[in-house]
Motif scaffolding. Structure first.
Motif, mmCIF file in Angstrom:
data_model
loop_
_atom_site.group_PDB
_atom_site.id
_atom_site.type_symbol
_atom_site.label_atom_id
_atom_site.label_comp_id
_atom_site.label_asym_id
_atom_site.label_seq_id
_atom_site.Cartn_x
_atom_site.Cartn_y
_atom_site.Cartn_z
ATOM 1 N N ARG A 108 12.924 6.733 7.921
ATOM 2 C CA ARG A 108 13.968 7.153 8.827
ATOM 3 C C ARG A 108 15.143 6.262 8.578
ATOM 4 N N ARG A 109 14.954 4.819 8.435
ATOM 5 C CA ARG A 109 16.099 3.908 8.226
ATOM 6 C C ARG A 109 16.516 4.244 6.755
ATOM 7 N N MET A 110 16.011 4.648 5.837
ATOM 8 C CA MET A 110 16.876 5.155 4.730
ATOM 9 C C MET A 110 17.562 6.298 4.912
ATOM 10 N N GLU A 111 17.329 7.327 5.615
ATOM 11 C CA GLU A 111 17.906 8.494 5.877
ATOM 12 C C GLU A 111 19.191 8.127 6.703
ATOM 13 N N GLU A 112 19.096 7.083 7.438
ATOM 14 C CA GLU A 112 20.407 6.803 8.347
ATOM 15 C C GLU A 112 21.685 6.347 7.520
ATOM 16 N N ARG B 44 -3.549 4.011 9.284
ATOM 17 C CA ARG B 44 -2.754 4.439 10.219
ATOM 18 C C ARG B 44 -1.199 3.831 10.304
ATOM 19 N N LEU B 45 -1.503 2.361 10.752
ATOM 20 C CA LEU B 45 -0.245 1.386 10.648
ATOM 21 C C LEU B 45 0.527 1.570 9.326
ATOM 22 N N ALA B 46 -0.050 1.848 8.410
ATOM 23 C CA ALA B 46 1.081 1.969 7.233
ATOM 24 C C ALA B 46 1.751 2.858 6.895
ATOM 25 N N ARG B 47 1.037 4.305 7.413
ATOM 26 C CA ARG B 47 1.697 5.523 7.584
ATOM 27 C C ARG B 47 2.865 5.570 8.562
ATOM 28 N N GLU B 48 2.625 4.762 9.548
ATOM 29 C CA GLU B 48 3.663 4.472 10.558
ATOM 30 C C GLU B 48 4.908 3.651 10.117
ATOM 31 N N SER B 49 4.576 2.798 9.439
ATOM 32 C CA SER B 49 5.474 1.840 8.801
ATOM 33 C C SER B 49 6.340 2.687 7.639
ATOM 34 N N LEU B 50 5.739 3.475 6.968
ATOM 35 C CA LEU B 50 6.294 4.308 6.056
ATOM 36 C C LEU B 50 7.385 5.256 6.609
ATOM 37 N N VAL B 51 6.753 5.766 7.643
ATOM 38 C CA VAL B 51 7.633 6.759 8.525
ATOM 39 C C VAL B 51 8.731 6.212 8.958
#
Length: 79
Positions: A75-79, A64-71
């Motif tokens: 998001r940062r890459m999209e910015e 769950r923590l890894a998924r949150e980190s991936l999200v």
């Protein structure tokens, strides 16, 4: 009501009655022994699986923590 006041019990016991009671008692003892053995087996299985369940819960939390980190990274890459 009057008939119930004068009841009696015969003093003779047949061999068939003794055999039936012995058979029923032995069947009950065998059944209870099998139930006890099955409970012991289930307790042993439960004891073996308890640490595995704890490890699985820990892995789920890490995923769950890894998924949150991936999200967050996406998001940062999209910015």
């Amino acid at each position: 009501m009057r008939e119930m006041d004068n009841w009696t019990v015969q003093k003779q016991v047949t061999l068939g009655l003794i055999f039936a009671i012995a058979l029923q008692t032995s069947g009950a003892l065998i059944w209870s022994g099998r139930v006890g053995e099955r409970l012991n087996q289930l307790e042993q299985i439960s004891d073996r699986q308890s640490p595995l369940a704890e490890r699985l819960a820990g892995l789920e939390a890490e995923m769950r923590l890894a998924r949150e980190s991936l999200v967050r990274i996406e998001r940062r890459m999209e910015e």
